[in-house]
Design a protein around this motif. Structure first.
Motif, PDB file in Angstrom:
ATOM      1  N   HIS A   1      36.819 -21.247  80.666  1.00 18.59           N
ATOM      2  CA  HIS A   1      37.664 -20.906  81.817  1.00 18.59           C
ATOM      3  C   HIS A   1      36.806 -20.399  82.973  1.00 18.59           C
ATOM      4  CE1 HIS A   1      41.165 -19.605  84.029  1.00 18.59           C
ATOM      5  NE2 HIS A   1      40.856 -18.322  83.949  1.00 18.59           N
ATOM      6  N   HIS A   2      37.049 -20.959  84.164  1.00 23.01           N
ATOM      7  CA  HIS A   2      36.341 -20.620  85.395  1.00 23.01           C
ATOM      8  C   HIS A   2      34.869 -21.044  85.390  1.00 23.01           C
ATOM      9  CE1 HIS A   2      39.529 -17.545  86.887  1.00 23.01           C
ATOM     10  NE2 HIS A   2      39.716 -18.746  87.418  1.00 23.01           N
ATOM     11  N   SER A   3      34.513 -21.961  84.484  1.00 25.84           N
ATOM     12  CA  SER A   3      33.194 -22.579  84.599  1.00 25.84           C
ATOM     13  C   SER A   3      33.284 -23.690  85.650  1.00 25.84           C
ATOM     14  CB  SER A   3      32.732 -23.148  83.254  1.00 25.84           C
ATOM     15  OG  SER A   3      33.661 -24.098  82.753  1.00 25.84           O
ATOM     16  N   VAL A   4      32.144 -24.145  86.132  1.00 23.01           N
ATOM     17  CA  VAL A   4      32.103 -25.160  87.189  1.00 23.01           C
ATOM     18  C   VAL A   4      31.225 -26.323  86.727  1.00 23.01           C
ATOM     19  CG1 VAL A   4      31.365 -25.639  89.561  1.00 23.01           C
ATOM     20  CG2 VAL A   4      32.476 -23.469  89.024  1.00 23.01           C
TER      21      VAL A   4
ATOM     22  N   ASN B   1      40.240 -24.366  85.374  1.00 22.40           N
ATOM     23  CA  ASN B   1      41.295 -23.350  85.406  1.00 22.40           C
ATOM     24  C   ASN B   1      42.240 -23.615  84.240  1.00 22.40           C
ATOM     25  OD1 ASN B   1      43.437 -21.630  85.834  1.00 22.40           O
ATOM     26  ND2 ASN B   1      43.565 -21.995  88.039  1.00 22.40           N
ATOM     27  N   ASN B   2      42.033 -22.879  83.153  1.00 17.82           N
ATOM     28  CA  ASN B   2      42.852 -23.055  81.950  1.00 17.82           C
ATOM     29  C   ASN B   2      44.035 -22.099  81.907  1.00 17.82           C
ATOM     30  OD1 ASN B   2      41.341 -25.179  80.859  1.00 17.82           O
ATOM     31  ND2 ASN B   2      39.839 -23.770  79.994  1.00 17.82           N
TER      32      ASN B   2
ATOM     33  N   ASP C   1      45.839 -15.413  93.990  1.00 16.72           N
ATOM     34  CA  ASP C   1      44.750 -14.560  94.478  1.00 16.72           C
ATOM     35  C   ASP C   1      43.814 -14.275  93.312  1.00 16.72           C
ATOM     36  OD1 ASP C   1      43.134 -12.814  95.831  1.00 16.72           O
ATOM     37  OD2 ASP C   1      44.608 -11.196  95.980  1.00 16.72           O
ATOM     38  N   SER C   2      42.780 -15.108  93.182  1.00 12.92           N
ATOM     39  CA  SER C   2      41.915 -15.040  92.012  1.00 12.92           C
ATOM     40  C   SER C   2      40.488 -14.676  92.406  1.00 12.92           C
ATOM     41  CB  SER C   2      41.908 -16.388  91.275  1.00 12.92           C
ATOM     42  OG  SER C   2      40.902 -16.426  90.292  1.00 12.92           O
ATOM     43  N   PRO C   3      40.062 -13.434  92.178  1.00 11.71           N
ATOM     44  CA  PRO C   3      38.684 -13.041  92.494  1.00 11.71           C
ATOM     45  C   PRO C   3      37.646 -13.892  91.767  1.00 11.71           C
ATOM     46  CG  PRO C   3      40.048 -11.100  92.128  1.00 11.71           C
ATOM     47  CD  PRO C   3      40.868 -12.286  91.723  1.00 11.71           C
ATOM     48  N   ALA C   4      37.942 -14.282  90.522  1.00 11.01           N
ATOM     49  CA  ALA C   4      36.982 -15.086  89.758  1.00 11.01           C
ATOM     50  C   ALA C   4      36.806 -16.467  90.387  1.00 11.01           C
ATOM     51  CB  ALA C   4      37.438 -15.219  88.312  1.00 11.01           C
TER      52      ALA C   4
END
Length: 461
Positions: free
Chosen positions: A49-52, A67-68, A79-82
């Motif tokens: 999750h949140h890897s690119v 985005n899982n 609004d996602s800081p990660a």
């Protein structure tokens, strides 16, 4: 110029209008010698999750944020800081001159702040109503009510059961898949999906247990806060919003976007596949639906219109339905059965290169959507091929029908009215011929690239 586009999803897995237009625009920018990348999002439980991850498709560079839906609060849906941190890292690496967002679903409204701090102009296209409607920007409740105005009390009821996030079970399974892939490179996700499908078919889908609910049930206060964040943190930092329909332009003025920031610009399409287009002829009137097979797109309204026709009159028409049904398999399976009973064609998912051939075998395209569609790509493609169309009397669909003279409208969801309209057209081909001749030239993706470049250069200036 170095251009960064942002899209909520992308080709080839998601061949819907926003994704197609973003891809075509990126490719056209590249043809003009610009360095282009698309920052997109994808749900992939086999990755962290949140890897690119980077990939290329049809010559376009995609940078994919995983985005899982491992979300802890309703606020993280917008609004996602990660997500902002991953975006900030890529902005630093790519060093874009300008950023243009086609959609921020699955991302974060804070991307505009990232660009402001980096001194990069940020513009956006308004393809739907996501900035004002958390339910995927559709302004339609699960019980079928259209939201002519935004009523937060109704929004609370609407969103109470919406599944925003992965269940704890999905997180555990996804984590295991991601660890296997990271350690061995082996992607077990396709196998997991097949096993889950077999379990569900056999009635043995695993129980997730107490506490596995996936909705947040936001309060009125949380929804008010969402609207406030969009108006105060995003809107002021967007140099210009492109509105592909007058209807949407007016709605966002009402929402609070300054009129000076709104630029009406019809969406351009890639017309190259339609070069030399010729329609075939048949003794019957061929009626076609092309789109995602889900309820808010309304294909069931078209099928019901055929079911309600006098059987003797129905013999003058032929029904065909094309579109992916994986998003709502039970709904799609029911429609497939009913289309077969009517002697129609169930074409399933349609490759884009096959669309010209389908429209060549179409006398009337029907777009029976049950929400405020903006400027559906399929209607623009119908105009490019002079294919008459019948659409729900809503929003941008009505606007395109009236503006072009090539379309007809019917009350949304009214299968009887659609049945009468189709019967009338099958008995009066002169109407169809006049509509075909009235179709005006459409804007091309080259027109879009030119006008978007002017907009982006204006932002730079």
């Amino acid at each position: 110029m170095r251009i960064l586009l942002v899209s909520h999803r992308s080709l080839p897995n998601h061949p819907a209008g926003t994704e197609v237009h973003t891809h075509q625009l990126a490719r056209e920018f590249g043809r003009h010698g610009h360095d282009v990348a698309v920052f997109t999002a994808e749900k992939d439980p086999s990755r962290r999750h949140h890897s690119v991850h980077e990939r290329r498709h049809d010559g376009v560079r995609y940078v994919e944020l995983v985005n899982n839906l491992h979300l802890r609060s309703f606020e993280e849906t917008y609004d996602s800081p990660a997500a902002e941190e991953r975006f900030r890292e890529f902005v630093r690496a790519f060093r874009p001159d300008v950023v243009h967002a086609a959609h921020l679903l699955n991302h974060s409204v804070g991307y505009a702040e990232v660009c402001e701090r980096a001194g990069v102009p940020f513009t956006a296209t308004l393809f739907d109503f996501w900035l004002m409607c958390p339910r995927f920007g559709q302004r339609r409740t699960p019980w079928g009510e259209l939201c002519a105005t935004i009523d937060l009390d109704r929004c609370v009821r609407c969103l109470a059961s919406l599944e925003y996030r992965a269940t704890p079970l999905e997180r555990r399974v996804g984590g295991a898949l991601a660890r296997v892939r990271s350690a061995t490179g082996l992607d077990l996700l396709p196998l997991a999906k097949r096993l889950r499908g077999r379990a569900e078919e056999g009635g043995a889908a695993p129980a997730t247990g107490e506490g596995d609910a996936t909705g947040f049930g936001p309060t009125r206060e949380q929804l008010e806060r969402r609207a406030e964040v969009v108006r105060e943190r995003l809107v002021p930092r967007v140099r210009a919003f492109v509105a592909p329909s007058r209807f949407l332009e007016r709605e966002f003025e009402t929402f609070g976007v300054e009129p000076a920031k709104l630029r009406f610009l019809r969406t351009g399409i890639d017309t190259a596949p339609f070069a030399g287009f010729e329609r075939t002829r048949d003794r019957v009137t061929r009626v076609t639906f092309v789109g995602t097979v889900v309820r808010h797109k309304g294909p069931h309204v078209l099928v019901e219109a055929f079911e309600r026709m006098d059987p003797d009159l129905r013999g003058d028409l032929r029904l065909a339905v094309f579109g992916p049904g994986r998003h709502a398999p039970e709904y799609a399976a029911d429609l497939e059965r009913r289309v077969a009973a009517l002697g129609g064609e169930w074409g399933g998912a349609l490759d884009r290169e096959d669309l010209p051939g389908v429209l060549a075998r179409t006398d009337v395209l029907v777009v029976p959507s049950l929400w405020y569609e903006n400027a559906p790509l399929v209607i623009l493609e119908a105009l490019a091929t002079r294919t008459p169309f019948v659409v729900s009397d809503l929003g941008g669909m009505r606007e395109l029908a009236e503006e072009s003279g090539a379309g007809f409208v019917f009350p949304p969801g009214d299968a009887d009215a659609l049945s009468r309209r189709l019967t009338e057209l099958s008995q009066d081909h002169a109407q169809l011929e006049r509509a075909s001749l009235a179709a005006p030239p459409v804007r091309t993706i080259a027109d879009d690239a030119r006008d978007f470049l002017a907009l982006l250069e204006e932002g730079l200036a």
